[in-house]
Design an enzyme around this catalytic site. Structure first.
Site, PDB file in Angstrom:
ATOM      1  N   ASP A 256      -5.933  12.301  -3.472  1.00  0.00           N
ATOM      2  CA  ASP A 256      -5.096  12.257  -2.261  1.00  0.00           C
ATOM      3  C   ASP A 256      -3.645  11.944  -2.638  1.00  0.00           C
ATOM      4  OD1 ASP A 256      -4.703  12.213   0.608  1.00  0.00           O
ATOM      5  OD2 ASP A 256      -4.521  10.028   0.460  1.00  0.00           O
ATOM      6  N   GLU A 261       5.222  13.737  -5.445  1.00  0.00           N
ATOM      7  CA  GLU A 261       4.737  14.328  -4.193  1.00  0.00           C
ATOM      8  C   GLU A 261       5.870  15.077  -3.509  1.00  0.00           C
ATOM      9  OE1 GLU A 261       2.796  11.166  -2.029  1.00  0.00           O
ATOM     10  OE2 GLU A 261       1.262  10.971  -3.549  1.00  0.00           O
ATOM     11  N   HIS A 279      -1.813  13.331   0.503  1.00  0.00           N
ATOM     12  CA  HIS A 279      -1.556  11.913   0.793  1.00  0.00           C
ATOM     13  C   HIS A 279      -1.876  11.591   2.270  1.00  0.00           C
ATOM     14  CE1 HIS A 279       1.001   8.259  -0.659  1.00  0.00           C
ATOM     15  NE2 HIS A 279       0.098   7.871   0.231  1.00  0.00           N
TER      16      HIS A 279
HETATM   17  P1  NAD Z   1      -5.083  -4.728  -2.446  1.00  0.00           P
HETATM   18  O1  NAD Z   1      -3.875  -5.392  -2.972  1.00  0.00           O
HETATM   19  O2  NAD Z   1      -5.838  -5.366  -1.341  1.00  0.00           O
HETATM   20  O3  NAD Z   1      -6.100  -4.471  -3.658  1.00  0.00           O
HETATM   21  C1  NAD Z   1      -5.722  -4.078  -4.939  1.00  0.00           C
HETATM   22  C2  NAD Z   1      -6.785  -4.570  -5.901  1.00  0.00           C
HETATM   23  O4  NAD Z   1      -6.503  -4.040  -7.181  1.00  0.00           O
HETATM   24  C3  NAD Z   1      -6.818  -6.093  -6.048  1.00  0.00           C
HETATM   25  O5  NAD Z   1      -8.125  -6.592  -5.842  1.00  0.00           O
HETATM   26  C4  NAD Z   1      -6.378  -6.303  -7.472  1.00  0.00           C
HETATM   27  O6  NAD Z   1      -6.977  -7.441  -8.060  1.00  0.00           O
HETATM   28  C5  NAD Z   1      -6.820  -5.029  -8.134  1.00  0.00           C
HETATM   29  N1  NAD Z   1      -6.149  -4.744  -9.391  1.00  0.00           N
HETATM   30  C6  NAD Z   1      -4.843  -4.947  -9.700  1.00  0.00           C
HETATM   31  N2  NAD Z   1      -4.622  -4.576 -10.982  1.00  0.00           N
HETATM   32  C7  NAD Z   1      -5.790  -4.125 -11.469  1.00  0.00           C
HETATM   33  C8  NAD Z   1      -6.191  -3.615 -12.727  1.00  0.00           C
HETATM   34  N3  NAD Z   1      -5.338  -3.502 -13.752  1.00  0.00           N
HETATM   35  N4  NAD Z   1      -7.482  -3.224 -12.890  1.00  0.00           N
HETATM   36  C9  NAD Z   1      -8.366  -3.347 -11.870  1.00  0.00           C
HETATM   37  N5  NAD Z   1      -8.055  -3.852 -10.663  1.00  0.00           N
HETATM   38  C10 NAD Z   1      -6.769  -4.226 -10.470  1.00  0.00           C
HETATM   39  O7  NAD Z   1      -4.619  -3.266  -2.035  1.00  0.00           O
HETATM   40  P2  NAD Z   1      -5.322  -2.268  -1.017  1.00  0.00           P
HETATM   41  O8  NAD Z   1      -4.789  -2.500   0.346  1.00  0.00           O
HETATM   42  O9  NAD Z   1      -6.767  -2.277  -1.247  1.00  0.00           O
HETATM   43  O10 NAD Z   1      -4.665  -0.904  -1.505  1.00  0.00           O
HETATM   44  C11 NAD Z   1      -4.968  -0.378  -2.789  1.00  0.00           C
HETATM   45  C12 NAD Z   1      -4.026   0.755  -3.131  1.00  0.00           C
HETATM   46  O11 NAD Z   1      -4.212   1.825  -2.244  1.00  0.00           O
HETATM   47  C13 NAD Z   1      -2.549   0.370  -2.986  1.00  0.00           C
HETATM   48  O12 NAD Z   1      -1.918   0.549  -4.214  1.00  0.00           O
HETATM   49  C14 NAD Z   1      -1.935   1.345  -2.025  1.00  0.00           C
HETATM   50  O13 NAD Z   1      -0.750   1.841  -2.505  1.00  0.00           O
HETATM   51  C15 NAD Z   1      -2.975   2.457  -1.969  1.00  0.00           C
HETATM   52  N6  NAD Z   1      -3.019   3.016  -0.628  1.00  0.00           N
HETATM   53  C16 NAD Z   1      -3.017   4.374  -0.509  1.00  0.00           C
HETATM   54  C17 NAD Z   1      -3.081   4.936   0.743  1.00  0.00           C
HETATM   55  C18 NAD Z   1      -3.076   6.421   0.893  1.00  0.00           C
HETATM   56  O14 NAD Z   1      -2.516   6.909   1.857  1.00  0.00           O
HETATM   57  N7  NAD Z   1      -3.713   7.162   0.029  1.00  0.00           N
HETATM   58  C19 NAD Z   1      -3.122   4.125   1.878  1.00  0.00           C
HETATM   59  C20 NAD Z   1      -3.158   2.739   1.727  1.00  0.00           C
HETATM   60  C21 NAD Z   1      -3.103   2.212   0.453  1.00  0.00           C
HETATM   61  C1  MLT Z   2       0.318   3.117   1.652  1.00  0.00           C
HETATM   62  O1  MLT Z   2       0.595   2.658   0.538  1.00  0.00           O
HETATM   63  O2  MLT Z   2       0.221   2.393   2.650  1.00  0.00           O
HETATM   64  C2  MLT Z   2       0.042   4.575   1.751  1.00  0.00           C
HETATM   65  O3  MLT Z   2       0.560   5.276   0.719  1.00  0.00           O
HETATM   66  C3  MLT Z   2       0.217   5.121   3.098  1.00  0.00           C
HETATM   67  C4  MLT Z   2       1.515   5.770   3.464  1.00  0.00           C
HETATM   68  O4  MLT Z   2       2.498   5.111   3.650  1.00  0.00           O
HETATM   69  O5  MLT Z   2       1.528   6.962   3.628  1.00  0.00           O
END
Ligand code: NAD
Ligand code: MLT
Length: 527
Positions: A256, A261, A279
């Site tokens: 995703d 991007e 995304h």
């Molecule tokens: P979070 O901070 O709650 O969780 C991140 C986890 O990663 C933590 O438990 C941390 O201990 C772990 N971590 C950090 N470094 C690590 C490593 N080297 N090896 C293994 N684990 C490790 O974050 P979240 O809210 O669960 O979000 C996770 C990711 O998803 C974020 O980076 C965010 O950017 C991404 N995200 C993407 C979208 C999207 O649209 N695709 C949407 C929301 C979040």
């Molecule tokens: C995020 O980190 O929250 C995601 O990438 C979602 C976004 O802003 O599109």
């Protein structure tokens, strides 16, 4: 004038309304080029972004009036947090609002790769009936390896367990017991890669997670396994993944997110065994409203000075805690400025002790304010309560913070000791009636001084006539004494006299006082 907020990526109206209703001037300007953004950002006290706006060090440098950056989402890899911190800008995100949405996207992709959904869909649309070609795999009893068990990872694990999957996790920052209480087995990365049928990544993109899965790691994965990334592009090495997919070293992947991007230049997206989405993790109506409301509320509270929520470079301060520590901001500010005007030489060490109940609060913020006021006169660079601690450390100043919850002479007080290469100054301050700053001891001499606009701080011989001399000399210059505090270690030794003045004495009056043989030192302090 009302603070101005720039919304530079599309944000749900619910969030914009929160800021407008609070009286802020909100401008929406989308798709600004870096040059346009550098020009525009100067005018604003705050900015709300999603993932498109890139707040680089250069843009942040141009943001002369910016106090807050609010990210309507989780990832802040599009913000140079170090640059923001050193400019004293607080960066906040909206961490919870899109968790479910992203978890569901992850699960949609897991099911899509397991059952070849997009490939089968395209085939039928092309008038083909290829049932055996798209034979899939069940999730039931399969092993799911989660890398990063934070908010999203945990939600994914719950859904996987309900599908009858066996769930494993690699997260070096996670307590083993937490994983186990969720019915998940914590294991090492290598082992996770070797045994999993589905591997999903949920870490932030950091120095330690960049290319976390590259050639070596891909070689450990089973040929029948699938790799899913709904976290950040770059955690999986895209070149290595393209190679592994073309050589059929793994069964397939679903992505995703991408290092760039849109990822149009990436060969990876042309692989036949990959499913890609643009995304979309947080792209649900619900998540967009959630993050807009969460980010706007945090920004509103911060701009109104009510609370600091979800800050990534500053302590979290709930409204209740804010109310308790806020009156100490002025005390710390005055103590820092007072010592900076009295002490001589280069500061080597700062010791800040929090005595009484105040020590149970998040005192880093108070320390930041004290250090800011202490160093402001010495530094050319902009110093503020956010960057003060790191600037002081950069300059080689040792900082010690002590907390002593047991009540001492005052219910709450702050005692600071500032050591320079020439001398040491100790000052203790408290709040009277919970909000009036008072200095209650200096260099271990008890005093009671309300800091005021003009003050004379005098060390004099403790003998009759000195106070009369001060009153007469200042009176001749029409300087009215508004308050006076006297203290000493022992009779006939050296006394400390602090005068609050209504106006500032002329230079020659100060020289006249200094010339008196009973005056050891004198400094005029101004606030
Ligand atoms: P979070 O901070 O709650 O969780 C991140 C986890 O990663 C933590 O438990 C941390 O201990 C772990 N971590 C950090 N470094 C690590 C490593 N080297 N090896 C293994 N684990 C490790 O974050 P979240 O809210 O669960 O979000 C996770 C990711 O998803 C974020 O980076 C965010 O950017 C991404 N995200 C993407 C979208 C999207 O649209 N695709 C949407 C929301 C979040
Ligand atoms: C995020 O980190 O929250 C995601 O990438 C979602 C976004 O802003 O599109």
């Amino acid at each position: 004038m009302a603070d101005k907020v720039l919304v530079s990526d599309k944000l749900s109206q619910e969030g914009i309304n929160i800021l407008k209703d609070a009286g802020f001037k909100v401008d929406c300007q989308y798709e600004l080029s870096p040059e346009q953004l550098k020009k525009e950002i100067k005018k604003y006290q705050a900015i709300i972004i999603r993932s498109s706006t890139k707040l680089t060090a250069e843009v942040i440098k141009a943001a002369k009036n910016l106090k807050f950056i609010a990210r309507a989402g989780v990832g802040v890899d599009n913000v140079d947090i170090k640059a923001a911190t050193s400019r004293g800008i607080i960066v906040m995100n909206a961490p919870g609002g899109n968790t479910i949405s992203t978890c569901e996207q992850t699960f949609a992709l897991i099911l899509a790769v397991a059952r070849n959904i997009p490939f089968a869909h395209n085939s039928l649309k092309n008038k083909k009936w290829e049932r055996s070609k798209f034979k899939g795999a069940e999730l039931y009893l399969k092993k799911l390896g989660i890398i990063g068990l934070g908010r999203i990872g945990k939600e994914v694990s719950k859904r996987a367990l309900s599908f009858g999957m066996e769930v494993f996790v690699y997260d070096p920052f996670l307590q083993k017991e937490i994983a186990e209480s969720l019915g998940i087995k914590p294991i090492g990365l290598k082992e996770l890669l070797k045994i999993s049928d589905f591997i999903t990544v949920h870490t932030p993109l950091t120095e330690s997670t960049k290319n976390l899965i590259s050639d070596k790691e891909l070689n450990l994965i089973k040929k029948s396994a699938f790799l899913i990334n709904c976290a950040r592009g770059g955690i999986i090495d895209e070149k290595a993944l393209a190679k592994a997919l073309s050589e059929k070293k793994i069964a397939g992947a679903a992505l995703d997110v991408y290092s760039q991007e849109p990822p149009f230049k990436l060969n990876l997206i042309d692989a036949e065994n990959i499913i890609v989405t643009p995304h979309l993790g947080a792209s649900t109506k619900e998540a967009q409203v959630n993050v807009a409301i969460e980010a706007a509320n945090s920004l509103k509270d911060a701009l109104l000075g009510k609370a600091i929520n979800n800050a990534l470079n500053y302590a979290q301060l709930e409204p209740e805690a804010y109310k308790i520590i806020q009156p100490y901001f002025s005390l710390a500010d005055k103590m820092g400025s007072f010592i900076s005007q009295l002490s001589e030489g280069a500061i080597k060490k700062i010791k800040i002790s929090y005595l009484g109940k105040i020590s149970t609060q998040k005192t880093d913020i108070i320390s930041g304010i004290f250090i800011k006021s202490l160093l402001a006169r010495q530094l050319e660079s902009d110093i503020n309560q956010i960057n003060a601690l790191s600037l002081a450390k950069e300059r080689g100043i040792k900082i010690e913070q002590i907390k002593a919850p047991e009540e001492q002479e005052y219910v709450n007080s702050i005692r600071v000791k500032v050591s320079t290469d020439k001398e040491e100054k100790i000052l203790e301050g408290t709040l009277f009636a919970n909000f009036n700053p008072r200095f209650v001891s200096m260099d271990n001499v008890c005093i009671e001084v309300a800091p005021s606009k003009y003050m004379l701080v005098i060390n004099n011989k403790d003998m009759p006539g000195v106070i009369g001399f001060l009153g007469t000399t200042l009176g001749k210059d029409s300087v009215n004494i508004a308050g006076m505090s006297l203290g000493r270690h022992a009779p006939k030794g050296i006394a400390l006299t602090i005068l609050n003045l209504d106006n500032t004495p002329k230079e020659k009056t100060i020289e006249r006082i200094k010339a008196n043989k009973n005056i050891i030192s004198l400094k005029l302090v101004k606030f």
